[in-house]
Design an enzyme around this catalytic site. Structure first.
Site, PDB file in Angstrom:
ATOM      1  CG  PHE A 115      -0.312   0.432   2.497  1.00 28.91           C
ATOM      2  CD1 PHE A 115       0.522  -0.399   3.203  1.00 28.91           C
ATOM      3  CD2 PHE A 115      -0.549   1.701   3.000  1.00 28.91           C
ATOM      4  CE1 PHE A 115       1.117   0.024   4.377  1.00 28.91           C
ATOM      5  CE2 PHE A 115       0.032   2.128   4.174  1.00 28.91           C
ATOM      6  CZ  PHE A 115       0.876   1.282   4.873  1.00 28.91           C
ATOM      7  CE  LYS A 116       5.301   1.339   4.789  1.00 28.85           C
ATOM      8  NZ  LYS A 116       4.732   0.043   5.241  1.00 28.85           N
ATOM      9  CG  ASP A 117       3.553   0.493  -4.642  1.00 28.81           C
ATOM     10  OD1 ASP A 117       4.767   0.750  -4.610  1.00 28.81           O
ATOM     11  OD2 ASP A 117       3.108  -0.640  -4.864  1.00 28.81           O
ATOM     12  CB  ALA A 120       6.323   5.643  -2.460  1.00 26.92           C
TER      13      ALA A 120
END
Ligand SMILES: *Cc1c(COP(=O)(O)O)cnc(C)c1O
Length: 440
Positions: A115-117, A120
């Site tokens: 989910f950090k995509d 970022a």
């Protein structure tokens, strides 16, 4: 149409109150306030009724633009912000039913399966925008990673002009898929393979941020959820979930696997802006300073202990300060909106097993913690329908998930594409002078 009342001049203050107010641009390129505090928006924008009414029919890019516009203010022009938003959410966020009264919001269909995509990608494009306009000197993003953050940051910043990325990861302590995501990209991404632990990596990075001599030669910034440009876009997950939640149904209870508490804090912020969401559950592993706080009213940071859901192995969650601020430091107010639970490794594995057997749905260890916590809540509130945030693809945690399945997990395409690419990493001893030499 804009989603919220016009807030062109959004300012951010430091939670330590010893630094000047800044705009989105300064908050993004510096990460943290000079007094060491986290930045927090001066006002919480409210979604307009029209936006909420029409939400279901809007494209993801339009939703993203409307949510982010008041936070970005005038620091990025409208066309550029629309492009940045569209690129940040350019993949699927399906809400998948898992039995009755539980749905899984799958946040792992981005380029690094985490989910950090979203955060970022959004942050990298904002920094790239500021760097290209000559608003900042060339920026070096310096990140210590135990796996997921580094991959998302590397992928998000790949090829962004004016931005160099230096990642530190502990040699032999990230999974094979994670190492490929860190070390095979090249271009403006440098991976330093540290002969030590994740804590060693973090200590080296911390020292670099405090080095005045280095600061004069290199403009360093971080890319973790302390940074508002990574933290704020996480509100979008909750909007995408509601686009898919049954029309007219009671708002969902939301169970969020939590480590540094950036994701759940973004959800609570969206709720404070008027997004119709029910009770929140902070689902934690054995690292439980926040569940302990909600029980006792005392916050005691502790050294992190390792668990199967290792992206949540955080003993002193950085975004807890933001959650306190959101609830005006009022414990009763916090408890009315937010509960917390702790799930052991044994229960995590048992949950993966049970959900696979009963529903044919494969959870990763982080999603399993959220699922177990939601089911316990529903045991007390049988009428409540809820959702979990599935934050990572199970393929990233084969050591936990494959014994349950009894076979290997098929690699998704984005991971297959990395197979056979040459690993490029620079070995680094746990030695600050060596890191400094690398950065200069
Ligand atoms: C980073 C991460 C988390 C924790 O998110 P926070 O915003 O730090 O609470 C949960 N699950 C996965 C897979 C992660 O990578």
């Amino acid at each position: 149409m804009t989603g919220q009342k016009d807030q062109n001049r959004m300012k951010y203050y430091s939670l330590r109150h010893q630094s000047p107010l800044v705009d989105f641009r300064t908050a993004t390129i510096t990460g943290q306030a000079p007094d060491g505090g986290l930045y927090f928006p001066e006002t919480i924008p409210k979604f307009l009724p029209g936006f909420l009414r029409e939400l279901r029919g809007l494209s993801k890019a339009t939703v993203a633009f409307n949510v982010m516009r008041p936070y970005v203010g005038t620091t990025i022009g409208e066309d550029d912000l629309r492009r940045i938003c569209a690129e940040a959410v350019d993949f699927a966020f399906p809400l998948v039913p898992v039995g009755e009264k539980v749905a899984s919001l799958e946040l792992f269909h981005g380029p690094t399966l985490a989910f950090k995509d979203v955060g970022a990608r959004f942050m990298s494009r904002c920094l790239g925008y500021f760097a290209q306009r000559g608003d900042t000197p060339p920026v070096t993003v310096l990140v210590a990673t135990s796996g997921d953050t580094g991959g998302a940051v590397a992928s998000g910043f790949l090829g962004v002009p004016g931005v160099e990325v230096v990642l530190l990861y502990p040699s032999g302590k990230v999974s094979p898929v994670q190492e490929q995501q860190l070390t095979t990209l090249g271009q403006n991404i440098t991976a330093l393979e540290v002969q030590g632990t994740f804590d060693d990596c973090q200590a080296l990075v911390k020292q670099a941020f405090q080095d005045q001599e280095l600061a004069e030669k290199r403009f360093l910034t971080s890319a973790n959820s302390i940074n508002v440009a990574r933290w704020l876009p996480q509100q979008l997950y909750y909007c995408f979930a509601l686009q898919q939640w049954p029309e007219g149904a009671t708002p969902p209870v939301v169970s969020v696997p939590s480590g540094n508490f950036g994701n759940i804090c973004a959800g609570l912020l969206a709720r404070a802006s008027g997004l119709p969401l029910g009770h929140f559950i902070a689902a934690c592993n054995a690292n439980e300073p926040v569940p302990a706080y909600l029980r006792t009213g005392t916050f005691t940071p502790r050294p992190a202990v390792p668990t199967f859901s290792n992206a949540m192995d955080v003993g002193n969650p950085s975004n807890f300060a933001r959650i306190l601020e959101l609830f005006d430091n009022d414990l009763a107010k916090m408890r009315a909106a937010l509960g917390a639970d702790t799930v052991s490794d044994a229960d995590t594995v048992a949950t993966i097993q049970r959900v696979w057997n009963e529903h044919g749905y494969l959870l990763d260890p982080h999603g399993a913690v959220a699922y177990a916590a939601l089911r316990r809540y529903q045991a007390q509130h049988p009428e409540a329908a809820g959702m979990i945030l599935a934050t990572a693809h199970p393929v990233k945690f084969p050591n936990v998930v494959e014994p349950v399945l009894g076979r290997a997990i098929e690699l998704p395409e984005v991971v297959q594409a990395l197979q056979g690419r040459a690993k490029r990493s620079v070995p680094l001893a746990v030695d600050y002078e060596a890191l400094k030499a690398c950065l200069l």
